[in-house]
Every structure is written in C-alpha cells, then in structure tokens.
Design an enzyme around this catalytic site. Structure first.
Site, PDB file in Angstrom:
ATOM      1  N   ASN A 135       6.962   6.014  -2.213  1.00 11.98           N
ATOM      2  CA  ASN A 135       7.568   7.343  -2.154  1.00 11.98           C
ATOM      3  C   ASN A 135       8.571   7.541  -3.294  1.00 11.98           C
ATOM      4  OD1 ASN A 135       6.090   8.072   0.097  1.00 11.98           O
ATOM      5  ND2 ASN A 135       7.691   7.483   1.550  1.00 11.98           N
TER       6      ASN A 135
ATOM      7  N   TYR B 269      -0.203   2.638  -0.299  1.00 11.89           N
ATOM      8  CA  TYR B 269       1.092   2.953  -0.902  1.00 11.89           C
ATOM      9  C   TYR B 269       1.408   2.014  -2.076  1.00 11.89           C
ATOM     10  CZ  TYR B 269       2.166   6.089   2.993  1.00 11.89           C
ATOM     11  OH  TYR B 269       2.149   7.123   3.900  1.00 11.89           O
TER      12      TYR B 269
ATOM     13  N   HIS C 183       6.763   1.967   5.222  1.00 16.05           N
ATOM     14  CA  HIS C 183       7.086   2.443   6.568  1.00 16.05           C
ATOM     15  C   HIS C 183       7.645   1.310   7.424  1.00 16.05           C
ATOM     16  CE1 HIS C 183       4.116   6.070   6.111  1.00 16.05           C
ATOM     17  NE2 HIS C 183       5.180   6.138   5.312  1.00 16.05           N
TER      18      HIS C 183
END
Length: 776
Positions: free
Chosen positions: A206, A266, A257
């Site tokens: 992210n 990711y 996460h």
C-alpha cells in the site's frame, strides 16, 4: 495549452523501453527537463517508444481494448455515467474506480506507437471531456466516500489517473491536468498516511503504491517536494522487518494485512512499484540510492515461489479467487519488475537473474506474455530471449522454510511442492470484499504440487475444485457458509513451521485445530529428493461427521488420464505416484465438476462471471470414518514416478514413529523427525531423543555430522544436523543422537556439546533453524 511532443521526448521514450533512458543533467538543477525525462521514462515502459512489428500482437491487443472503451463511451450527465454499464451515483459499487481504469486503457491506446489512434488529437479531446466528466461526477476533493472502499479513493484511482495523465500528457491542456489531480491532495497526499482511517500508517504494498502515485503527481505538476516525499517513503520500506506485522522479513517472508502471507500478490505490487520508481527516477535529482535490499528480496522472497513464470498460489491469498488474475499474471508482474531492476542491478545479481528469467520465459511458451505484459517489459523479455550470450537457466532447486509466514517450498529439478500452514501468528485464509468466499481450508496444510503441466492451477481450478477436498488437508465434511468479509481466523496453536538441511531436504509440521469443529490432528511432511512423505496422527473428532485426509485432488482439464492401481498404491499418468505406507487403502474418485467464478468472488470490482466452467478431477483420499478417535495416515507423493516405481516404493523409506509425541522417518543415511514434545524414537543405530519440541534433520556420512535446530529438516551421519522449534515455546532443546557426540566442529550460535549430546538454544529464534556439524 498543450505540451508538444519534442524530438528529445520521442528519443527518450524509445530508450525507456529498455529501461535505459537516463537524466544526464546536473542533479542540483531541477528544471523542467528533469521532470519530463522521468515522466517519459515511465511512459516508455508502459507504451514503448516506437513501433516494432515484432510487437504487433500486443499493439493490436492494446488498440482493440482502447477502441472498445471508446466505442462504448456514451456520457449521460443525468444518470450520471460515461458508460451505460458503470453508473456513478453510488461510490460503493466501485464503478468510479473501474471508470478510471478504462480511461487508462484508452490513454494507453493513444500513447502506444503503431495503433490507429496513436496521438490522434480527436481521441485526446474525447479523453479530456471524459476526464472532466469524471472529475465533476465521480472523483473530486469535496466528495464523501459514503462507506465505499478506501482503497479506490487513495490508491486505485490515483494510480490509474496519474498513469492516464502521463500517457496523454502531450495532448492535455495544462489547466485541466492540475484540476484533475487536485483530488489527490485530499485522498493521496502522503504515501505514509491513510486519509480514510486516521492513525493507520501505510506499510508494504500500500505504501509503495501510494508512493508511485505521489511521485507521478510530482512529475506531472513539476513538484519536487512530492517526489522527495515518495522517495523517502520507499527508502524506509526497503529495510527488512523483525515483525510482527507487514513487510519483508529476513527469511524472505512477506506479510500484508498483519497476518497473511502475500508474496505473490501484495508483495509483487510492492516489488513492481519500487522497481518502477527506481527506473523512473534513476540519474534524476531524486534517484533512489539505498536499494541494495531490493535485490536481495528478489533472490530471497520471489525466486523460490516462481515456477517457470508462474507465481505459486500458496502466497497469493484471496487473489486466487479472481477470474482476471491467474498465477501467470502475478508471475508476469514479478518478471516485469525484475526486468526493470536489471537495468540498475549490480552485476552479481544480474548474472544470476538473466539466466533465471530466461529459463522461466523459455519453458513457459503457453503463457500469453505478449498480450498481457506492457510493451516495455515485452521488449526486455524478447531481448533477453534473443541474447545468445545468456544461457537458459535451470529451475531453482532447494528447500525453503519461511518461518515468519508458515510456508515451506521444496523444489527439485522437475517438480516443486509447497505447503501452506497457519497458526496463532499467521491467518488461515483471508476473505475481503466478497473475495475468496470458499477458501476455508487453504491454510490448513494445503499442498501444491507443480509439475510439467503448467496449466493445472490456472485452468479454472479454483471455481471447479471441491473446496472441501483440497490436497494435503484433513477435513470435517460439514457444510460451510461463505467466508464473511474481514474474518481473521488464526488457529489457537503456535505449532507451524519446519526446518531445511543443506537446501536439499526438509521437514514441515503443523497442529491442526479445525475451524468450527472438534477436529484435531498432528500433520508432518518429510521432503526428500524424489518424494514427499506425509504423516498424520492423533486425528480425532466428536461432531458426528465424516473426517477425510485428501492425498490429491488433480485438475486434469478436459479428460481423465490413465490411472493405475495396486495394493496400497495409485498412479496418475503424467502427474505422480501415491503410495500408502501403513497398509491403509485409498479411495479414488474421478468426476467432472462444474462451477462459476462468481461463486467464489462477488467483489464490486473483481467479481467473476456466471458462466459455468467444467473440469475433470481425480481425487485420492483416506476416509477416517465418522468421529475417529486416534486415526493416522502415512503416504508418499512421488512426482514424475512411473507406475512400476510407485508399486515398489513402500520399502524405500522406514517410518520410525507416527505418534502424538514423535513422527519420524529414516532413509539411507538420513533421519528426520518432528518432536511434538519430549520423546524418543528407536533407529537402526540406537535411540534418537529430544527433551522438548522441535523439528530435526540429521544426515550422516562417512566423515561428519551436521546439526540444525529450529528448522525441521536436518540429517545425521558423522554428522550434519538442523534443528528448529516451530512451536516457539522452548528455550533450549537437548538432542541425543543415536551416536555419542564427541565434538562440535562447526555450528550456528547457540549450538553446543552437552556430555555426549547437543544442546541448541532455540529461544528467541522465531522458529528459524540452527545448524551444526558434529563428530559422533
């Protein structure tokens, strides 16, 4: 006012295809040319710099997708919508995010040399009107999320929008560009901060994705401070974490996460974003220089999980349920990132990577690389394939224990075997945004066998396989509801992990505590050069339901291949042999199964379609009956073995123990054991004992013995040993070998001789291995 395409811009774009275009101005002089050169490098990587007939297939695919977007464009302000199938009034549908994705597709068609719409100003004017429409009706700085997915606002749209503006840059009015990018000041101002959830610090993929969006906004608006902010955010990411939580670990694990292994999803996004930033900013005033760890990450975290260009599904999390994102998509994204990094990689890394990547590309001709990858990546791949000085590298071999994410990978020259476990540290399966609805057992010891059939896992397997019968698992056949959004199940046990010896042998083990069931079991895998030996013990349940262990569940596509059976063995042609080692019998079920991608992914922007797909399956299972009390199993998986080799295998390995205290085997000069607690097992040379929990591999040869603790795959002889404590509960474990230990010749820190045994300080090692060479 538009930005005319200069001759220098065209040349820079062409060079960027190979990732070699460099800003050659002085670093201290941040003029417009520095911003433009970096932006043009990025456009070159996306769209190529000049037309090449060799890429005609890709160019046609880009043009076809862009024309479809343009043809269906029907602005309706009263609705509002740009396309009839994407009404924009409710942001919770995610349609605004999908609309910006379509704009990126259109922009790519405009920027790609060789398309009919290449730099067509009429198309650019249409795009300008569409972007104005989206700003007014879907994404501006004064809107409210109304409970929609934060990701779309802060990462999804910013990435698509900045790419779109970069691709269309030479056809855009400057004042409009600044207007469309204004919402990013609110929704994506800082790579490290989450606007929608104050207090959340961005990590992993992210943060890397946000850094890319912030850097692109800086390049588009000539704002050096934004680019520096992005650079600083990424530089901080490059340091390994000690956990817990998100990031890359020293052992190669990657967590996102908080609790989920996500190297192949990711992690790939992280690597791709960092690689793009490095390539985009190289030789610019904002060059990222502290990048050594990125190169180590490729070797440590990604290479073990890429099999001939396919990313193993055991580290793709809920992404396996997405119809539009198969294992070859993730593999290609990883390849693209590595190719991008090759331009700046130090020669020792480049020397390893070039043959490795060439091997992936050469062996996997079935993957439609030219129609999926960006033109810049295709150019790099083609150049590598056509370079006679680069050999075709062999498949990666070795045994890899990722203690920090409960994954083990065992790779041989013609096959690979991965094991996905879970514990109180690592989640069993993630379900979010109505994705991965039936992934109940994917972290309960599911095993993944990779062979020469490179389409097994990506040929509509996930919607058609029986989700109650995943290979390697022991399951309660109870009916299950779809996994709810955000459920985070971590089994209440510390026991999951393993150990490897000499990069050639391994042991893995986990304690199974089933979700919503009384089912309990102890499961172990012994990873050899030609086989995987699976032992299970203590299998018990009391809910009145049938319990099964799934030896195999193979997708054989559109036919049932030949199958042979004998006394205690099954052979599936083209796949493997399966030998029952404890006298039990196996059930074999052959049937066609039909499913829909929509059944496992109903996500707003990822949902699968409702078209039924059908595949043939061969399922091999051991039926433990209803409410077993102390059931066991023992079987061998023999990849690439013939039927004759399968029939004769039972005598090749000796099962020394399969009890609640110890599971152990011996073969030739190797001993391998899982000590669930203090225990002793008899071997041909005498007792092998441990006074606490550990996984152990011992290999004995004529000269030396090596020991490894906290890693479940060590052997004995004169003597090598590897030890780990997957339970992470012991401080020190004493290992008594079948032979008296006279000295410790070589060892990791914490291994010492204790009388005629060896003591290993495993406390604080987080399940990682300790190794030693001892004389015995």
């Amino acid at each position: 006012m538009t930005h005319p395409l200069s001759r220098r811009s065209a040349l820079l774009g062409t060079a960027a295809v190979a990732g070699l275009a460099l800003w050659d101005g002085p670093a201290e002089a941040v003029g417009a040319a520095a911003f433009d050169a970096a932006r043009e490098r990025w456009v070159g990587l996306l769209a190529g710099g000049s037309y090449n007939a060799a890429y005609a297939e890709k160019t046609q695919a880009v043009e076809g997708s862009a024309n479809a977007v343009l043809r269906k464009l029907k602005p309706a302000p009263g609705r509002p919508s740009l396309w009839p199938d994407l009404p924009l009034e409710d942001p919770r549908t995610g349609n605004f995010n999908r609309a910006y994705n379509r704009m990126r597709t259109l922009a790519l068609g405009w920027a790609t040399p060789g398309t009919a719409m290449h730099r067509d100003m009429r198309v650019a004017e249409t795009a300008v009107s569409a972007l104005d429409f989206l700003y007014e009706h879907a994404y501006h700085e004064s809107l409210d999320r109304h409970g929609s997915n934060w990701f779309w606002w802060e990462i999804g749209v910013p990435r698509s929008l900045t790419d779109t503006c970069a691709l269309l840059y030479d056809g855009l009015p400057k004042d409009r560009l600044e207007r469309w990018l204004r919402p990013l000041r609110r929704w994506c101002p800082d790579p490290e901060r989450r606007v929608s959830h104050p207090g959340v610090v961005e990590t992993g993929a992210n943060r890397a994705s946000k850094a890319m969006a912030v850097a692109m906004r800086g390049l588009l608006t000539h704002d050096a401070q934004l680019i520096k902010r992005a650079k600083d955010a990424v530089s901080d990411l490059l340091r390994p974490t000690a956990g817990p939580g998100d990031g890359f670990y020293h052992d190669g694990s990657f967590i996102q996460h908080d609790i989920y292994p996500y190297t192949g999803s990711y992690g790939v996004e992280y690597l791709a974003s960092v690689a793009k930033l490095i390539a985009m900013l190289t030789r610019s005033p904002w060059e990222i220089t502290e990048i050594g760890n990125v190169y180590d990450i490729v070797d440590r975290s990604f290479a073990p999980f890429i099999f001939d260009g396919l990313m193993m599904d055991c580290v793709r999390g809920r992404q396996v349920s997405r119809q539009g994102h198969r294992d070859y998509h993730s593999g290609q994204e990883a390849v693209e990132a590595i190719l991008t990094l090759l331009g700046a990689a130090p020669e020792p890394y480049a020397q390893r990577w070039r043959p490795m990547v060439k091997g992936w590309l050469a062996r996997n001709q079935a993957i439609p690389y030219n129609t999926v990858a960006p033109l810049g990546s295709i150019a790099g791949a083609r150049a590598l394939l056509e370079d006679p000085s680069v050999p075709v590298g062999p498949r990666t071999t070795g045994t890899y224990v990722f203690a920090d994410m409960d994954r083990v990978v065992h790779r041989r020259p013609t096959w690979a075997y991965a094991i996905a476990m879970s514990s109180e540290r690592i989640g069993a399966a993630e379900a979010m945004n109505q994705e991965n609805l039936r992934g109940w057992y994917t972290g309960d010891g599911m095993t993944y066998l990779y062979t020469g059939d490179l389409t097994h896992w990506n040929d509509d397997l996930w919607p058609t396989i029986d989700p109650y019968r995943l290979p390697g698992t022991t399951v309660d056949r109870r009916g299950r509801a779809d996994l709810p959004h955000g459920k985070r199940r971590r089994p209440p046990t510390p026991w999951a992990g393993g150990v490897a010896l000499d990069g050639e042998y391994g042991v893995a083990a986990m304690k199974l505590i089933a979700d919503g069931s009384s089912l309990r079991a102890k499961k172990a895998w012994f990873l050899l050069d030609d086989a995987v030996i699976a032992l299970g013990t203590g299998i018990a349940a009391s809910d009145g339901r049938r319990i099964e262990t799934i030896v195999e569940n193979r997708n054989t596509h559109d036919t049932h291949p030949p199958l042979s059976r004998g006394d205690g063995w099954v052979h599936l042609s083209g796949v493997a042999g399966y030998a029952l080692l404890d006298g039990a019998d196996a059930q074999v079920i052959r049937k066609k199964r039909t499913g829909r991608w929509h059944d496992i992914d109903k996500g707003a922007t990822t949902r699968g379609d409702k078209t039924p797909v059908t595949k043939h399956y061969t399922t091999i299972l051991i039926d433990h009956g209803v409410d077993p009390r102390k059931a066991r199993y023992a079987y061998a998986v023999l990849p690439d073995a013939s039927a004759e080799q399968t029939a004769a295998y039972r005598g090749r390995v000796e099962i020394l123990a399969n009890s609640g205290a110890v599971q152990a085997i011996s073969r030739d000069n190797m001993l391998a054991a899982v000590f669930w607690r203090a225990g002793t097992v008899e071997t041909a040379d005498g007792p092998l004992a441990a006074d606490g929990p550990c996984t152990l591999l011992i290999r004995r040869d004529s000269k030396e013995v090596r020991l490894a603790v906290s890693d479940p795959s060590r052997t004995t002889g004169e003597v090598r040993l590897a030890v780990s404590d997957p339970s992470r509960t012991a401080d020190e474990v004493k290992i008594t070998l079948p032979w008296p230990v006279t000295s410790v010749e070589k060892s990791d820190r914490g291994v010492r001789k204790a009388e005629s045994a060896v003591k290993v300080a495993v406390g604080g090692s987080r399940g990682h291995a300790h190794t030693a060479v001892v004389r015995a």
